[in-house]
Design a protein around this motif. Sequence first.
Motif, PDB file in Angstrom:
ATOM      1  N   HIS A  29      42.955  42.487  31.145  1.00 15.28           N
ATOM      2  CA  HIS A  29      44.120  42.953  31.905  1.00 15.28           C
ATOM      3  C   HIS A  29      43.607  43.329  33.285  1.00 15.28           C
TER       4      HIS A  29
ATOM      5  N   HIS B 277      43.719  46.249  35.097  1.00 14.04           N
ATOM      6  CA  HIS B 277      43.280  47.560  35.567  1.00 14.04           C
ATOM      7  C   HIS B 277      41.956  47.336  36.305  1.00 14.04           C
TER       8      HIS B 277
ATOM      9  N   HIS C  42      38.426  46.437  35.122  1.00 18.26           N
ATOM     10  CA  HIS C  42      38.244  45.169  34.395  1.00 18.26           C
ATOM     11  C   HIS C  42      38.314  43.953  35.323  1.00 18.26           C
TER      12      HIS C  42
ATOM     13  N   HIS D  58      48.855  48.008  25.742  1.00 21.85           N
ATOM     14  CA  HIS D  58      48.086  49.095  26.362  1.00 21.85           C
ATOM     15  C   HIS D  58      48.972  49.704  27.471  1.00 21.85           C
TER      16      HIS D  58
ATOM     17  N   ASP E  14      40.780  48.508  25.487  1.00 20.58           N
ATOM     18  CA  ASP E  14      42.015  48.997  26.081  1.00 20.58           C
ATOM     19  C   ASP E  14      43.265  48.638  25.282  1.00 20.58           C
TER      20      ASP E  14
ATOM     21  N   HIS F 108      44.376  54.247  24.650  1.00 21.30           N
ATOM     22  CA  HIS F 108      43.014  53.784  24.354  1.00 21.30           C
ATOM     23  C   HIS F 108      42.689  54.112  22.900  1.00 21.30           C
TER      24      HIS F 108
HETATM   25 ZN   LIG Z   1      43.103  49.598  31.032  1.00 22.82          ZN
END
Ligand SMILES: [Zn+2]
Length: 336
Positions: free
Chosen positions: A55, A57, A60, A163, A251, A291
Motif C-alpha cells: 500500500h 503509506h 512502504h 488496513h 499492515d 495493525h
Molecule cells: Zn500502513
Amino acid sequence: MPRYFDPHLVNDPFGDPGLYVDLAFERRALIFDLGDLSRLSPRQLLRISHAFITHRHMDHFIGFDQLLRCILGRETTVGFYGPAGLIDAIEHKLKAYTWNLIAGYEGNPVLRVTEIDEKGRLASAQFKGRLAFERSDETKAISEAGVLLQEPGFEVRAATLDHGVPTLAFALEERAHINIWRNKVAAMGLEVGAWLGAFKEAIVRGSPEDTPIAVTWAGARGERPQSLPLGALKNEIMRVTSGRKIAYVVDCAFTDANVARAVALAKDADILFIEAAFLQADSARAGERQHLTAHQAGTIARRANVKRLVTLHYSPRYQGHGEQLAQEAEAAFRNG
Ligand SMILES: [Zn+2]
C-alpha cells in the motif's frame, strides 16, 4: 537442493518494511515493499526486476525514488505491482521531477506498472524514460486467483486485506520441478531423447499410471516393448522437487476477513514474513491503528501451518525491547 530464492529483510524490524528476494540463478531480485532502501547497494537495487508494494503509506513507498534514481540511464525494465491507484501514484511521482535532459541518457529505463483491485481486476500502464516517462500502453485484464506474475520458475499471488485502505499481502511460490535421472534412464537401456518431453507432459496432465509412454531404446529394440507404463517410468527415473513458498503480510487489522485471507495466502509456506507492530497488551492501540499485535501475527502463522515465522515492522515504542515482540509472536505460533 539448491535454493532458488534467498529472502532477507532490507532493514532491522524497527526500520521501514521491505523484503529483498535474490533469485540467485537469474542474477536478479524481487522486492516486497519499497520502504527506505538506503541499506541496499546500487548493485542490489539494479538487480530488482519486480517490486511489489502492499500500500502507499510512506514507509512502504518512499524507496521508489531511490530505486528510480538508481535505474536512470540504464537499459532496464522494472515491473511494479500494487493496489488500485498505483498507476496514478507513480505517474504523479514521475511528474514531480524535470526530465528535459533524459532523452540524451544512454539507457532507456521502462517502468511497467500493474495494479489490482479488490475484485481482481488488473490495469497496467508503462512509463518510458526515453519519452520523459509519459504514461502509455494501458491495458486491462482479470487476475485468476490473485495471480500477479507468472514466470517459468515461480509465481506471485496477492490477496487484498483491510488496513483502513486496501493493502496487499503477497505469496511467492517456486514451481515444482520434475527431475529426470539421466543415469537411471541409461541403466534401463533407454535413450535420453524427445520421448522424455511426452513423459513429463503426461505427468503434468495427471494421466493414469497405466498410460503407455512410447520410449526409445538405446541400440536395437529387439524384443523390447515400444512403450512402458507411465507409473513404472515414474518410479524408476523421476523425482519431483516441491517448490518453496514464502509469504509477506504487513499492515492489516486483525479482523476475521483479514485473518481468513492471510491464512489462505500463506498456507503451508516455508517462511511467513509478517508484521508484529504491537504487544498484545496494547491490542486496543493495534486495533485503532489497524495493525497486528505479535500474538495475532503468531496466531496467523499457526493457522496457516507455516514452517517458520519472521516478524517485522515493530512500533518504535518498543525500541530496545524488540525481542519481546519476537518472543510473543513465536509463543503464539508454537503454543497457540
Ligand atoms: Zn500502513
